[in-house]
Design an enzyme around this catalytic site. Structure first.
Site, PDB file in Angstrom:
ATOM      1  N   TYR A  13      34.487  25.658  38.673  1.00  0.00           N
ATOM      2  CA  TYR A  13      34.927  27.018  38.373  1.00  0.00           C
ATOM      3  C   TYR A  13      34.742  27.956  39.575  1.00  0.00           C
ATOM      4  CZ  TYR A  13      35.221  31.707  36.475  1.00  0.00           C
ATOM      5  OH  TYR A  13      35.572  33.006  36.270  1.00  0.00           O
ATOM      6  N   GLY A  42      38.521  33.057  34.142  1.00  0.00           N
ATOM      7  CA  GLY A  42      38.624  33.482  32.758  1.00  0.00           C
ATOM      8  C   GLY A  42      39.234  32.399  31.889  1.00  0.00           C
TER       9      GLY A  42
END
Length: 349
Positions: free
Chosen positions: A53, A60
């Site tokens: 990530y 998101g």
């Protein structure tokens, strides 16, 4: 003012106060070792090809979407520009400058994965008097300072504007005039710049520093008022306050005693004064101002801790090569502290 040398993770509150007042700022050169190790860890993660990530994924709800290596620079640039959506009047230069210094100290701890050149640009902005024009409104409240920090990052990549000697100058032109080049963002760098609590913390610190001045003025005014009313210094006797045990109350009483020490007015009515005791507004000063002092000390401790923390996400642990996602960007500790000094935030504007 003497220059402030930032020792990441160990900057005293007094140093942040001096930076807020305009002191020159530099980073401890030895910090770049940890910064470089963190950046290499990001490169190693990329080379493995696994989705991580903020490094090679979307953000998101798009966190599960893998981004090609060729698009990583564009990914980081886009997250900065998409979040630079603040509104309202710009931050005061003194607070915006403090925000940059806080971000500099955070990234320099080597847990954010940014390159040395990114940190050097932040350091150069402070050294050359370039302060990003950052709208003061528009973010996600205590859940991070995405919008204002995105405006700071946007100026670093040549979008937006800087204040230079009080004038608003387009970012690209201001950087060129200072001999600097717009930053080309590497993997994770856009996210590292706009994720964090530095905007909230800068405002809370500014309010704390302003109320610190007010508190000193209140003590002086209280001592003068007591003398002007031909009041007694008996309510400031240390024995009274030691029985209640609140450290702020004890300190406030001590300060009032020192301010009234040697007063000829007090001496003039030590004997033969028919009054039994003074009104509340004079007699209860240590109890009231002491309670304020205890609160301010708690706020100061919270903000000193926050100012020395790392608050972006994910965090990079170079020793193990891990990128761990968490929630250090959430500014709840700062929010509670700011609630305590909230009305004074206007003084910092």
């Amino acid at each position: 003012m003497n220059p402030i040398l930032l020792m990441p993770g160990a900057v005293p509150l007094a140093a942040w106060r001096e930076i807020y007042r305009g002191a020159p700022v530099g980073l401890e050169p030895a910090s770049y070792g940890a910064i470089d190790r963190s950046a290499r860890a990001v490169s190693t993660i990329l080379a493995k090809g696994e989705p991580v990530y903020g490094i090679n994924t979307g953000f998101g709800k798009l966190a599960s979407v893998r981004i090609d290596t060729a698009d990583l620079e564009k990914l980081q640039r886009n997250i900065v520009l998409s979040h630079a959506a603040g509104v309202g009047p710009p931050m005061p230069v003194a607070i915006a400058r403090l925000m940059i210094a806080l971000k500099l100290a955070s990234l320099a701890q080597g847990a954010s994965g940014v390159r040395g050149e990114t940190v050097r640009l932040l350091e150069a902005l402070l050294a050359k008097g370039l302060t990003p024009v950052v709208p003061a409104q528009g973010s996600v409240g205590a859940s991070g300072d995405l919008a204002p920090l995105a405006h700071m990052a946007a100026a670093m990549i040549g979008v937006g504007a800087f204040y230079v000697d009080g004038a608003e100058v387009p970012a690209g032109r201001a950087l060129a005039a200072a001999g600097l080049s717009p930053l080309t963002l590497g993997a994770k760098e856009g996210l590292a710049l706009l994720n964090g609590t530095q905007f909230s913390t800068a405002y809370a610190l500014a309010a704390l520093f302003e109320i610190d001045n007010l508190f000193g003025s209140a003590l002086v005014t209280g001592a003068l008022s007591t003398d002007a009313a031909r009041g007694s210094d008996a309510p400031f006797d240390p024995r009274i306050h030691e029985l209640r045990r609140h450290s702020g109350q004890i300190a406030a009483a001590q300060a009032l005693r020192r301010l009234m020490a040697g007063s000829a007015i007090r001496v003039s009515h030590l004997v033969g004064d028919e009054r039994v005791q003074d009104p509340y507004c004079l007699r209860c000063q240590p109890q009231v101002m002491g309670a304020v002092l205890d609160l301010l000390r708690q706020v100061a401790a919270t903000l000193a801790t926050e100012a020395n923390g790392v608050t972006d996400n994910p965090l990079i642990f170079a020793d193990t090569g891990e990128a761990l996602s968490g929630g250090n960007f959430h500014a709840e500790p700062v929010a509670f502290a700011a609630d305590c000094v909230g009305p004074e935030a206007e003084l910092a504007r």
